[in-house]
Design a protein around this motif. Structure first.
Motif, PDB file in Angstrom:
ATOM      1  N   CYS A  63      -5.449   4.651   2.524  1.00 42.42           N
ATOM      2  CA  CYS A  63      -4.758   3.492   3.264  1.00 42.42           C
ATOM      3  C   CYS A  63      -4.033   4.035   4.267  1.00 42.42           C
ATOM      4  CB  CYS A  63      -3.947   2.831   2.320  1.00 42.42           C
ATOM      5  SG  CYS A  63      -4.467   2.063   0.602  1.00 42.42           S
ATOM      6  N   GLN A  64      -3.543   4.961   4.408  1.00 38.86           N
ATOM      7  CA  GLN A  64      -2.997   5.449   5.847  1.00 38.86           C
ATOM      8  C   GLN A  64      -3.741   5.672   6.966  1.00 38.86           C
ATOM      9  OE1 GLN A  64       0.342   4.729   5.741  1.00 38.86           O
ATOM     10  NE2 GLN A  64      -0.005   4.099   3.885  1.00 38.86           N
ATOM     11  N   ILE A  65      -4.806   6.449   6.515  1.00 39.48           N
ATOM     12  CA  ILE A  65      -6.057   6.578   7.363  1.00 39.48           C
ATOM     13  C   ILE A  65      -6.735   5.480   8.086  1.00 39.48           C
ATOM     14  CG2 ILE A  65      -8.213   7.817   7.777  1.00 39.48           C
ATOM     15  CD1 ILE A  65      -7.458   9.895   5.856  1.00 39.48           C
ATOM     16  N   PHE A  66      -6.711   4.565   7.185  1.00 41.21           N
ATOM     17  CA  PHE A  66      -7.385   3.238   7.547  1.00 41.21           C
ATOM     18  C   PHE A  66      -6.338   2.386   8.537  1.00 41.21           C
ATOM     19  CE2 PHE A  66      -7.554  -1.247   6.957  1.00 41.21           C
ATOM     20  CZ  PHE A  66      -8.657  -1.510   7.278  1.00 41.21           C
ATOM     21  N   PHE A  67      -4.965   2.473   8.300  1.00 37.76           N
ATOM     22  CA  PHE A  67      -4.077   1.966   9.314  1.00 37.76           C
ATOM     23  C   PHE A  67      -4.040   2.617  10.572  1.00 37.76           C
ATOM     24  CE2 PHE A  67      -1.944   0.565   5.259  1.00 37.76           C
ATOM     25  CZ  PHE A  67      -2.563  -0.948   5.327  1.00 37.76           C
TER      26      PHE A  67
ATOM     27  N   PHE B 154      -9.386  -2.970   0.901  1.00 35.75           N
ATOM     28  CA  PHE B 154     -10.873  -2.323   1.363  1.00 35.75           C
ATOM     29  C   PHE B 154     -12.131  -3.476   0.926  1.00 35.75           C
ATOM     30  CE2 PHE B 154      -8.520   1.841   1.291  1.00 35.75           C
ATOM     31  CZ  PHE B 154      -8.772   2.125   2.633  1.00 35.75           C
ATOM     32  N   HIS B 155     -11.667  -4.369   0.156  1.00 37.02           N
ATOM     33  CA  HIS B 155     -12.893  -4.972  -0.375  1.00 37.02           C
ATOM     34  C   HIS B 155     -13.833  -5.825   0.983  1.00 37.02           C
ATOM     35  CE1 HIS B 155     -10.330  -8.885   0.365  1.00 37.02           C
ATOM     36  NE2 HIS B 155     -11.474  -9.649  -0.142  1.00 37.02           N
ATOM     37  N   ASP B 156     -13.058  -6.297   2.028  1.00 31.60           N
ATOM     38  CA  ASP B 156     -13.669  -6.877   2.902  1.00 31.60           C
ATOM     39  C   ASP B 156     -13.459  -5.970   4.207  1.00 31.60           C
ATOM     40  OD1 ASP B 156     -14.572  -9.209   1.666  1.00 31.60           O
ATOM     41  OD2 ASP B 156     -12.978 -10.467   2.323  1.00 31.60           O
ATOM     42  N   CYS B 157     -13.173  -4.863   3.972  1.00 27.54           N
ATOM     43  CA  CYS B 157     -13.178  -4.047   5.382  1.00 27.54           C
ATOM     44  C   CYS B 157     -14.218  -3.806   6.254  1.00 27.54           C
ATOM     45  CB  CYS B 157     -12.702  -2.559   4.864  1.00 27.54           C
ATOM     46  SG  CYS B 157     -13.885  -1.460   4.232  1.00 27.54           S
TER      47      CYS B 157
ATOM     48  N   LYS C 200     -16.982   7.140   4.918  1.00 30.69           N
ATOM     49  CA  LYS C 200     -16.386   8.137   5.965  1.00 30.69           C
ATOM     50  C   LYS C 200     -14.950   8.424   5.758  1.00 30.69           C
ATOM     51  CE  LYS C 200     -16.435   7.721  10.928  1.00 30.69           C
ATOM     52  NZ  LYS C 200     -16.640   6.822  12.199  1.00 30.69           N
ATOM     53  N   LEU C 201     -14.017   7.529   5.600  1.00 32.00           N
ATOM     54  CA  LEU C 201     -12.888   7.877   5.571  1.00 32.00           C
ATOM     55  C   LEU C 201     -12.341   8.934   4.274  1.00 32.00           C
ATOM     56  CD1 LEU C 201     -10.984   4.224   6.177  1.00 32.00           C
ATOM     57  CD2 LEU C 201     -11.360   6.145   7.709  1.00 32.00           C
ATOM     58  N   TRP C 202     -13.137   8.923   3.280  1.00 31.28           N
ATOM     59  CA  TRP C 202     -12.924   9.727   2.019  1.00 31.28           C
ATOM     60  C   TRP C 202     -13.277  11.066   2.516  1.00 31.28           C
ATOM     61  CZ3 TRP C 202     -10.587   8.419  -2.537  1.00 31.28           C
ATOM     62  CH2 TRP C 202     -10.627   9.371  -3.321  1.00 31.28           C
ATOM     63  N   ARG C 203     -14.486  11.125   3.434  1.00 38.77           N
ATOM     64  CA  ARG C 203     -14.719  12.772   3.717  1.00 38.77           C
ATOM     65  C   ARG C 203     -13.614  13.304   4.563  1.00 38.77           C
ATOM     66  NH1 ARG C 203     -20.007   9.948   4.161  1.00 38.77           N
ATOM     67  NH2 ARG C 203     -19.710   9.476   6.330  1.00 38.77           N
TER      68      ARG C 203
ATOM     69  N   THR D 101       0.926  -1.187  -0.031  1.00 36.75           N
ATOM     70  CA  THR D 101      -0.043   0.003   0.032  1.00 36.75           C
ATOM     71  C   THR D 101       0.938   1.425   0.175  1.00 36.75           C
ATOM     72  OG1 THR D 101      -0.284  -0.172   2.451  1.00 36.75           O
ATOM     73  CG2 THR D 101      -2.180  -0.780   0.886  1.00 36.75           C
ATOM     74  N   ASP D 102       2.001   1.239   0.549  1.00 41.14           N
ATOM     75  CA  ASP D 102       2.963   2.220   0.431  1.00 41.14           C
ATOM     76  C   ASP D 102       3.521   2.572  -0.911  1.00 41.14           C
ATOM     77  OD1 ASP D 102       4.176   4.494   2.157  1.00 41.14           O
ATOM     78  OD2 ASP D 102       5.978   3.567   2.054  1.00 41.14           O
ATOM     79  N   SER D 103       3.608   1.621  -1.665  1.00 42.59           N
ATOM     80  CA  SER D 103       3.978   1.740  -3.050  1.00 42.59           C
ATOM     81  C   SER D 103       2.883   2.572  -3.931  1.00 42.59           C
ATOM     82  CB  SER D 103       4.342   0.382  -3.667  1.00 42.59           C
ATOM     83  OG  SER D 103       3.288  -0.330  -3.942  1.00 42.59           O
ATOM     84  N   ILE D 104       1.682   2.795  -3.517  1.00 43.56           N
ATOM     85  CA  ILE D 104       0.464   3.337  -4.233  1.00 43.56           C
ATOM     86  C   ILE D 104       0.941   4.831  -4.634  1.00 43.56           C
ATOM     87  CG2 ILE D 104      -1.715   4.398  -4.080  1.00 43.56           C
ATOM     88  CD1 ILE D 104      -2.773   1.600  -2.666  1.00 43.56           C
ATOM     89  N   VAL D 105       1.171   5.153  -5.797  1.00 42.89           N
ATOM     90  CA  VAL D 105       1.507   6.616  -6.033  1.00 42.89           C
ATOM     91  C   VAL D 105       0.275   7.591  -5.992  1.00 42.89           C
ATOM     92  CG1 VAL D 105       2.414   7.794  -8.400  1.00 42.89           C
ATOM     93  CG2 VAL D 105       3.107   5.358  -7.902  1.00 42.89           C
ATOM     94  N   ASP D 106      -0.661   7.205  -6.478  1.00 41.05           N
ATOM     95  CA  ASP D 106      -2.097   8.084  -6.431  1.00 41.05           C
ATOM     96  C   ASP D 106      -2.108   8.626  -5.040  1.00 41.05           C
ATOM     97  OD1 ASP D 106      -4.638   9.178  -5.751  1.00 41.05           O
ATOM     98  OD2 ASP D 106      -5.091   8.002  -7.881  1.00 41.05           O
TER      99      ASP D 106
END
Length: 349
Positions: free
Chosen positions: A146-150, A206-209, A245-248, A134-139
């Motif tokens: 992902c970082q907020i989720f962790f 996130f598919h099974d979060c 929720k995380l996106w907001r 996930t840290d390799s994600i460029v976008d």
């Protein structure tokens, strides 16, 4: 607790070494369920389901067993040591004979919750792989999501199971499932470089979060409770709600101001990620509210299914009854008995 001559094994290891010949061993486990039942001729017996975080087993204690009265005092969530001569009876599974039963100490409970060394090491390695990929994600938006989720949910994520029964149905099983799916997905991306790597990696995470609420364990136990949110909504709607929720929260961060000019646009990125979550079961009849409509959605659906099935085969080979040479009893929901796979061809040294 007094020293005991029997080796301490996990339930998974015990199932692998058990045979029709008595095998001396002891296990540490939590009582997952305990019921009073009756035999066909009306005699009472206790049926207990024991779990140690790696596997579970069913123990039936009949009224002729010297432990019958002691077992009657056990309650769901009790922690026990069961030492016995273990016999694999085939159809009825493991049978502990000449058994001794005692309670675990606080230190033994803490050790058990930490996980057996093999499982614990694998799950730590798997979580490190998830962080690395996930840290390799460029976008920047998907990376930050992902970082907020962790930051908010790592502990709950590490405790969750990928399912209640069929695959990776154990404490930490969701981490194992997600990590293997990510490793598989990045290999597929090498073969199909037109796939959106960032989106697919985030989609796997996130598919099974929603299972962080539908299939989670308490901090101090192996008994998976039933959640009112999981029962009434299920993990796909819960996952969609969590990502929204995380996106907001993401868009409220200072760095989000610089994302308004990025392409693809923020809203399109969000919708594509939500689509992966909503479609990952692949069919309406399996609970997806929408069918896969992008290449990434198709890949995610099949990678999810492949890893689940591979885990079912692993369990069938390790714990399924052997019906004949190289033939193991079907493990649900696999459609048939399973056959030992063909070994790789070995060239001469």
């Amino acid at each position: 607790m007094a020293e005991h001559p029997h080796d301490l094994l996990s339930i998974r290891d015990l199932k692998q070494v058990a045979s029709p010949t008595p095998e001396p061993a002891r296990i540490h486990a939590q009582v997952e369920a305990c019921h009073i039942k009756e035999t066909s001729n009306g005699k009472p017996y206790h049926e207990l389901r024991l779990s140690d975080g790696s596997e579970s087993l069913t123990w039936r204690v009949f009224d002729s067993n010297p432990l019958f009265a002691q077992v009657a005092d056990l309650k769901r969530s009790d922690w026990i040591e069961l030492s016995a001569q273990w016999v694999d009876t085939g159809k009825y599974g493991l049978d502990p004979r000449s058994a001794e039963l005692s309670a675990l100490t606080d230190d033994e409970i803490a050790t058990l919750l930490h996980g057996d060394p093999t499982t614990s090491a694998r799950q730590r390695s798997d979580f490190d792989d998830i962080l690395r990929l996930t840290d390799s994600i460029v976008d920047p938006r998907l990376h930050a999501l992902c970082q907020i989720f962790f930051q908010q949910h790592s502990d709950r994520f590490k405790r969750a199971a990928a399912a209640r029964e069929y695959h990776h149905a154990r404490r930490g099983g969701l981490v194992e499932h997600v990590a293997q799916m990510m490793r598989c997905a990045v290999k597929i991306i090498e073969a199909y470089p037109q796939l959106n790597r960032d989106l697919l990696i985030a989609g796997v995470l996130f598919h099974d979060c929603g299972k962080l609420w539908e299939n989670n364990y308490p901090e101090q136990g192996f008994n998976m409770p039933f959640s009112i949110h999981g029962e009434m909504l299920g993990h796909i709607p819960l996952g969609l709600e969590l990502v929204n929720k995380l996106w907001r929260q993401l868009l409220e961060q200072p760095e989000a101001a610089a994302w308004t000019t990025l392409e693809p646009a923020n809203e399109l990125v969000r919708l594509h990620l939500l689509h992966l979550i909503g479609s990952h079961h692949g069919e309406y009849q399996f609970g997806s509210p929408v069918l896969p409509k992008t290449p990434e959605a198709i890949v995610l659906h099949h990678v999810d299914n492949i890893d689940a099935k591979m885990e079912m085969f692993r369990r069938a080979y390790e714990t399924g009854n052997e019906l004949g040479h190289g033939i193991h009893e079907r493990v649900r929901p696999l459609p048939a008995n399973v056959v030992t796979p063909l070994a790789p061809f070995q060239t001469e040294p």
